[in-house]
Motif scaffolding. Sequence first.
Motif, mmCIF file in Angstrom:
data_model
loop_
_atom_site.group_PDB
_atom_site.id
_atom_site.type_symbol
_atom_site.label_atom_id
_atom_site.label_comp_id
_atom_site.label_asym_id
_atom_site.label_seq_id
_atom_site.Cartn_x
_atom_site.Cartn_y
_atom_site.Cartn_z
ATOM 1 N N ILE B 187 0.855 -1.190 0.000
ATOM 2 C CA ILE B 187 0.000 0.000 0.000
ATOM 3 C C ILE B 187 0.885 1.231 0.000
ATOM 4 O O ILE B 187 1.756 1.393 0.857
ATOM 5 C CB ILE B 187 -0.935 -0.011 1.230
ATOM 6 C CG1 ILE B 187 -1.893 -1.210 1.130
ATOM 7 C CG2 ILE B 187 -1.709 1.298 1.350
ATOM 8 C CD1 ILE B 187 -2.600 -1.554 2.405
ATOM 9 N N PHE B 232 -9.158 0.267 -1.633
ATOM 10 C CA PHE B 232 -7.872 0.282 -2.339
ATOM 11 C C PHE B 232 -8.052 0.139 -3.845
ATOM 12 O O PHE B 232 -8.839 -0.685 -4.303
ATOM 13 C CB PHE B 232 -6.978 -0.848 -1.820
ATOM 14 C CG PHE B 232 -6.686 -0.711 -0.351
ATOM 15 C CD1 PHE B 232 -5.763 0.222 0.102
ATOM 16 C CD2 PHE B 232 -7.357 -1.498 0.576
ATOM 17 C CE1 PHE B 232 -5.505 0.370 1.452
ATOM 18 C CE2 PHE B 232 -7.109 -1.358 1.930
ATOM 19 C CZ PHE B 232 -6.177 -0.420 2.378
ATOM 20 N N ASN B 233 -7.302 0.947 -4.574
ATOM 21 C CA ASN B 233 -7.285 0.847 -6.037
ATOM 22 C C ASN B 233 -5.887 0.434 -6.470
ATOM 23 O O ASN B 233 -4.897 0.928 -5.917
ATOM 24 C CB ASN B 233 -7.632 2.200 -6.662
ATOM 25 C CG ASN B 233 -9.058 2.615 -6.326
ATOM 26 O OD1 ASN B 233 -9.982 1.808 -6.403
ATOM 27 N ND2 ASN B 233 -9.227 3.869 -5.926
ATOM 28 N N PRO B 234 -5.799 -0.466 -7.446
ATOM 29 C CA PRO B 234 -4.469 -0.886 -7.885
ATOM 30 C C PRO B 234 -3.729 0.257 -8.587
ATOM 31 O O PRO B 234 -4.338 1.077 -9.267
ATOM 32 C CB PRO B 234 -4.745 -2.044 -8.854
ATOM 33 C CG PRO B 234 -6.173 -1.906 -9.237
ATOM 34 C CD PRO B 234 -6.876 -1.178 -8.145
ATOM 35 N N LEU B 244 -0.918 -0.648 -4.216
ATOM 36 C CA LEU B 244 -2.294 -0.269 -3.926
ATOM 37 C C LEU B 244 -2.331 1.170 -3.423
ATOM 38 O O LEU B 244 -1.471 1.610 -2.662
ATOM 39 C CB LEU B 244 -2.897 -1.185 -2.848
ATOM 40 C CG LEU B 244 -3.111 -2.655 -3.234
ATOM 41 C CD1 LEU B 244 -3.582 -3.437 -2.016
ATOM 42 C CD2 LEU B 244 -4.110 -2.796 -4.377
#
Lengths: 263, 407
Positions: B187, B232-234, B244
């Motif tokens: 992250i 979370f977005n990649p 992330l």
Amino acid sequence: MLIKKTLLISMLTAITLLSTNVMAESPQQKGLRISKLADAKDNGFSDFTANMVMTLKNRAGKTSRRIIRIKTLEGKGDGDKSLSLFDQPQDVKGTAMLTFSHGLKADDQWLYLPALKRVKRINSRNKSGPFMGSEFAFEDLGSQEVEKFKYKFLRTEKCANGWTCNVIERTPAYKYSGYSKQQVWLDTKEYRPVKVMFYDRKNSLMKTLQSTGFKQYLGRYWRPTTMSMVNHQTGKSTILQWTNYKFKTGLTARDFNKKALAR
Amino acid sequence: MKTNIFLLTSVSTLFISTLGVSTGVSAGELSGNISLEGRYFNSDGAFPDQQKNGGISLSLQPEYKHKWDNDHSQFTFSPFYRWDNQDKERTHADIRQLDIVSSKGDWEFQAGIGKVYWGVTESQHLVDIINQTDAIEGADGEDKLGQPLFRVSHLSENGSLDLFVLPYFRERTFAGSKGRFRTPLVIDTDKPTFESSKKEKHIDYAVRWSETVDELDIGVHYFNGTSRAPIFNPIIKNGIAVGLQPHYPLIDQIGIDLQYTGEETIWKFEGISRNYTRQSGLKDYTASVVGFEHSLPLLSDSGLEMTLLGEYHHDSRGEVASAPFQNDVFVGSRLSFNDTESTELLAGAFVDLDNSSKSLRVEASRRIGKGLKLNIEAQVFMDIDKTDPLKIFEKDDYLQLELQKYF
């Protein structure tokens, strides 16, 4: 005529009843009467604050210390409210306990945990357990409301400081006590609790508490300077030293709520 | 650290002015603790770069407190710093507290950076929303970052009403690539995104009413602002997901916490209903925890005390990454020795009722000598189903020893 006669008879009956009452006061009645007088002697203190140093001593003589500040508000129509603020040991600094004591009903108790800033309401199931590892149980340190016990006068005898004491046996009337009975020595003049002997559930002598150095505050309220609790079964002891007693400091119910725990 | 400097300057003016007019000044007090922590992991990490067998870490949290006006006012400053020899993300600083609390009659005011705790249950803290979780500190979610806040509370016969204005948002901390307890993709806490165009400067509001009626303690809250929990977005580079990115949506939440304190058994409930904005495309949900705490009679003359704990968790989202406890049970027991050293032991297990994944946790603490405390913590993951969100932590069984020196 008839009315007069009835009145006379009833008056006579009343007088007879009254006199038998005084003359043949049962040990139970006498114990309760003295305990109520002792309680009344302390009425009207409004509030007090004090500092308490608790010294724990194990059988080998090793000691450890707790420092606690106490604030108490006198209850009107109910038990007292009290706030205990822990200063030592260092790892519990900031921890605080709020207690609303009642008569026979279980006390309400909240604990403040400073690391989490969490106020946690706790139950009173294990009030017979030790207070911070000491020889004092939670129930020994709580407010001693008259309704919490059943009483029986035992005898009058000489006690500490050349005083004369009434010895009263009291049996816990509340649930979950660790004691079958306690014997209390109250001096006959000022009703100061000089000594208490605690008997465990199996009715054998467990602990003795001796209070010394009584001082009078505001010309009325007596408080001990030192309270020494010895456990006869384990050989351990705990000494409480009280300092900085202040009465009628102006505390109100607002100083005894869940928010006040965090201060 | 940028954040902290911002916070410091914005509130310091207030403190200086308030302190300046204070009367009846008594000396302040300095206390706190310094801790040495060692962690041991018995398996290699599940993902590349992760530390192998654990490491050591040092933390310091002093606290300066100054009270005046008969303890009705107080100033507290408590910074925090941790150094970790493995994960550079875990080396971090925070201002846990820098605030003034003042009470006058039925009113109480708080301004600065502080921490607020709401809730009653033990194994999950659903309604506790004011502070961001300092997730990198510990696995239990009980460590929190300092939250800039203004609070006004009014006390009456009908309980306490608290109004909060939260002028600055704190991002959640997460493990770096070398850290344990992380997602397969790291992250990236440097590039969070926000639903609000004001980003972390969006002003959040909260209201809470709480009251005690005999054996019942009740709390009801409403929160409007940025969710403390991100989605979370990649992060895609050259068609490959490399990390992330946390995204913090706006939410509306109502919640309730109840505790009934019986003489032997305490009953607890926490529930929330969370709504997202229509634009976010996220689905609203409800979650709850219901449980009990039962005290057994003392087990010995020395005062050994045992408490049984049981809590059930529900989450309407079902088995998704952000909801590991959607149909799970926590069972545990707390042993308090009530000795001079305040020895305590807590052991418990989470069991997923859908797929029987289990996680066992033990916490123990004991005072040793003067001003020292030893904390032991261990967690083991067992039979983790491949669909369970806890699957990524399967290799993170650990034993942790911490020695704290209090001053």
